[in-house]
Scaffold this active site. Structure first.
Site, PDB file in Angstrom:
ATOM      1  N   HIS A   6       0.818  -1.214   0.000  1.00 50.64           N
ATOM      2  CA  HIS A   6       0.000   0.000   0.000  1.00 50.64           C
ATOM      3  C   HIS A   6       0.850   1.263   0.000  1.00 50.64           C
ATOM      4  O   HIS A   6       0.368   2.344  -0.329  1.00 50.64           O
ATOM      5  CB  HIS A   6      -0.947  -0.025   1.190  1.00 50.64           C
ATOM      6  CG  HIS A   6      -2.080  -0.989   1.013  1.00 50.64           C
ATOM      7  ND1 HIS A   6      -3.206  -0.974   1.807  1.00 50.64           N
ATOM      8  CD2 HIS A   6      -2.261  -1.990   0.127  1.00 50.64           C
ATOM      9  CE1 HIS A   6      -4.031  -1.938   1.414  1.00 50.64           C
ATOM     10  NE2 HIS A   6      -3.472  -2.575   0.396  1.00 50.64           N
ATOM     11  N   SER A  51      -0.422  -0.818  -5.968  1.00 59.73           N
ATOM     12  CA  SER A  51      -0.487  -2.079  -6.712  1.00 59.73           C
ATOM     13  C   SER A  51       0.025  -1.902  -8.136  1.00 59.73           C
ATOM     14  O   SER A  51      -0.206  -0.869  -8.767  1.00 59.73           O
ATOM     15  CB  SER A  51      -1.928  -2.592  -6.751  1.00 59.73           C
ATOM     16  OG  SER A  51      -2.412  -2.858  -5.451  1.00 59.73           O
ATOM     17  N   LYS A 105     -14.761  -8.589  -6.619  1.00 63.54           N
ATOM     18  CA  LYS A 105     -13.921  -9.434  -7.484  1.00 63.54           C
ATOM     19  C   LYS A 105     -13.169 -10.473  -6.653  1.00 63.54           C
ATOM     20  O   LYS A 105     -13.122 -11.655  -7.003  1.00 63.54           O
ATOM     21  CB  LYS A 105     -12.930  -8.548  -8.236  1.00 63.54           C
ATOM     22  CG  LYS A 105     -12.507  -9.103  -9.594  1.00 63.54           C
ATOM     23  CD  LYS A 105     -11.829  -8.035 -10.418  1.00 63.54           C
ATOM     24  CE  LYS A 105     -11.659  -8.500 -11.857  1.00 63.54           C
ATOM     25  NZ  LYS A 105     -11.117  -7.445 -12.713  1.00 63.54           N
ATOM     26  N   ASP A 106     -12.567 -10.029  -5.543  1.00 62.23           N
ATOM     27  CA  ASP A 106     -11.866 -10.956  -4.657  1.00 62.23           C
ATOM     28  C   ASP A 106     -12.836 -11.935  -4.007  1.00 62.23           C
ATOM     29  O   ASP A 106     -12.483 -13.094  -3.749  1.00 62.23           O
ATOM     30  CB  ASP A 106     -11.103 -10.191  -3.578  1.00 62.23           C
ATOM     31  CG  ASP A 106      -9.836  -9.543  -4.117  1.00 62.23           C
ATOM     32  OD1 ASP A 106      -9.504  -9.789  -5.289  1.00 62.23           O
ATOM     33  OD2 ASP A 106      -9.187  -8.787  -3.370  1.00 62.23           O
ATOM     34  N   GLU A 155       6.464 -33.746   0.585  1.00 61.19           N
ATOM     35  CA  GLU A 155       5.188 -33.335   0.007  1.00 61.19           C
ATOM     36  C   GLU A 155       5.426 -32.734  -1.378  1.00 61.19           C
ATOM     37  O   GLU A 155       6.525 -32.257  -1.696  1.00 61.19           O
ATOM     38  CB  GLU A 155       4.513 -32.305   0.908  1.00 61.19           C
ATOM     39  CG  GLU A 155       3.976 -32.890   2.217  1.00 61.19           C
ATOM     40  CD  GLU A 155       2.670 -33.646   2.036  1.00 61.19           C
ATOM     41  OE1 GLU A 155       2.656 -34.623   1.256  1.00 61.19           O
ATOM     42  OE2 GLU A 155       1.677 -33.285   2.666  1.00 61.19           O
TER      43      GLU A 155
END
Length: 401
Positions: free
Chosen positions: A222, A226, A248-249, A292
């Site tokens: 921030h 972005s 959107k998120d 893994e």
């Protein structure tokens, strides 16, 4: 008349919104929430590729919450750990759901973070002024790997025990102090109860450190703003994060939960190793020890070097090299969309990373060793040579036009 009424409604709505916004900003905590989550200015052209960051945050919350509930019933003792996991699965109300969410949540977390990293590579999120932002993300990624490794040991199955034995023994390759560090990690002269207790304590602590690092990561984001698909900071209209990108998120979140739910409810064990559903036995070595799936590319790098110390250095270097990207980059063009030469090598890197993951689960014999060595060389060549070289070449081509 209708036009006047509509105008009056708009003025009333805007004045009410403005007054409420002023009230919010009078409170220090609410003003922080407002500036970082509600009225945070975001480039208007952000795509769904920018939803991986918020989805990763949700993954972290899921892992912390399910981990706390699991810790209430788990017993970090070599004689009781495996049976306590079975107790969670069979006797605790909804324990199977919590355990499957936590176990598969680790894989989901890495899927999202790998997508987030490769998206950052594609759109140049490491280029100035975002160097610190990128480096903080790499720190979070390394902490995630440490947390996941220690969590993999806790069920105390066959693969847990032998995985811990093999990986911790690698530290002994460090000259002079390696053996002492191994004994410190074990808390004894072999992998045992002291090791399990240490790993459980650190595994419980690290997610909260990751959460703190994530706050720093978000603050750095921030601070500089972005990035966007075009890769330019100016001439891009900005809109508030809420409600546009919140929605959107939110859609990306529901898509992720649907994907996550398929594994939790239909294929809960498909991402695990079958040997880890057998209690640990120090007297029986599994035929093929593998970590893994999300460790496999780096495990392949480790095994591609015939020398033990060289393998450890290469595996560590495969992570450390990510810190160098912002400082070795010589290109002023952010987005790979406008870099056709770099785009070819970028997608070759993606293929190379998947290939390393495939090699990591294969035996260390013949052709597999050769393919792993070639893939390892390209991995380092891309970050240390191709990134600065292609940037310089692009600059010369631009000047010659």
């Amino acid at each position: 008349m209708k036009h006047n009424n509509f105008t009056k409604f708009n003025l009333t709505f805007m004045s009410t919104f403005f007054i409420k916004n002023i009230r919010w900003n009078k409170n220090y905590l609410l003003s922080i929430l407002d500036s970082h989550l509600i009225h945070y200015p975001s480039p208007v052209n952000l795509s769904y590729a920018w939803s991986f960051g918020s989805t990763a945050g949700i993954c972290l919350i899921i892992q912390i919450l399910t981990g706390v509930f699991l810790a209430m019933h788990y017993t970090p003792h070599v004689d009781l750990a495996f049976s306590s996991v079975e107790h969670i699965m069979r006797d605790v109300n909804n324990g199977w759901l919590i355990r499957y969410m936590h176990a598969n949540g680790a894989s989901m977390f890495f899927i999202v973070v790998y997508a987030h990293i490769f998206r950052g590579l594609y759109y140049g999120s490491y280029i100035s002024p975002r160097q610190l932002l990128w480096c903080s993300g790499v720190v979070i990624f390394i902490l995630m790997m440490a947390t996941a490794f220690m969590g993999y040991v806790l069920p105390w199955g066959q693969m847990s025990f032998w995985g811990a034995t093999v990986i911790t023994n690698l530290v002994s390759a460090i000259p002079l102090v390696g053996e002492n560090i191994v004994y410190w990690l074990w808390g004894d002269f072999n992998v045992g109860n002291a090791t399990l207790n240490r790993f459980f304590s650190i595994h419980f602590l690290l997610p909260f450190i990751i959460a703190g690092a994530s706050v720093v990561h978000l603050a750095l984001l921030h601070n500089v703003g972005s990035n966007n698909p075009l890769g330019i900071d100016s001439s891009i209209d900005k809109i508030s994060f809420y409600p546009y990108f919140f929605v959107k998120d939110l859609f990306a979140f529901f898509m992720f939960i649907s994907f996550f739910g398929v594994f939790v409810f239909y294929f809960p064990n498909v991402l695990g190793h079958s040997d880890n559903y057998i209690p640990a036995n120090p007297l029986v070595t599994p035929t093929h020890i593998v970590p893994e799936w999300y460790f496999l590319p780096y495990y392949a790098v480790l095994r591609s070097i015939p020398d033990k110390l060289g393998g450890v250095v290469a595996m560590g270097g495969a992570l450390i090299v990510l810190f160098f990207i912002p400082f070795t980059n010589t290109s002023e063009i952010r987005s790979t969309t406008f870099r056709p030469l770099f785009k070819f090598f970028y997608w070759l890197l993606v293929f190379d990373f998947v290939l390393l993951g495939w090699i990591g689960q294969k035996p260390v014999t013949g052709l597999y060793v050769f393919i792993g060595q070639v893939a390892t060389v390209y991995y380092f060549v891309f970050f240390l040579i191709l990134i600065p070289l292609i940037g310089l070449l692009e600059s010369k081509l631009i000047k010659s036009i």
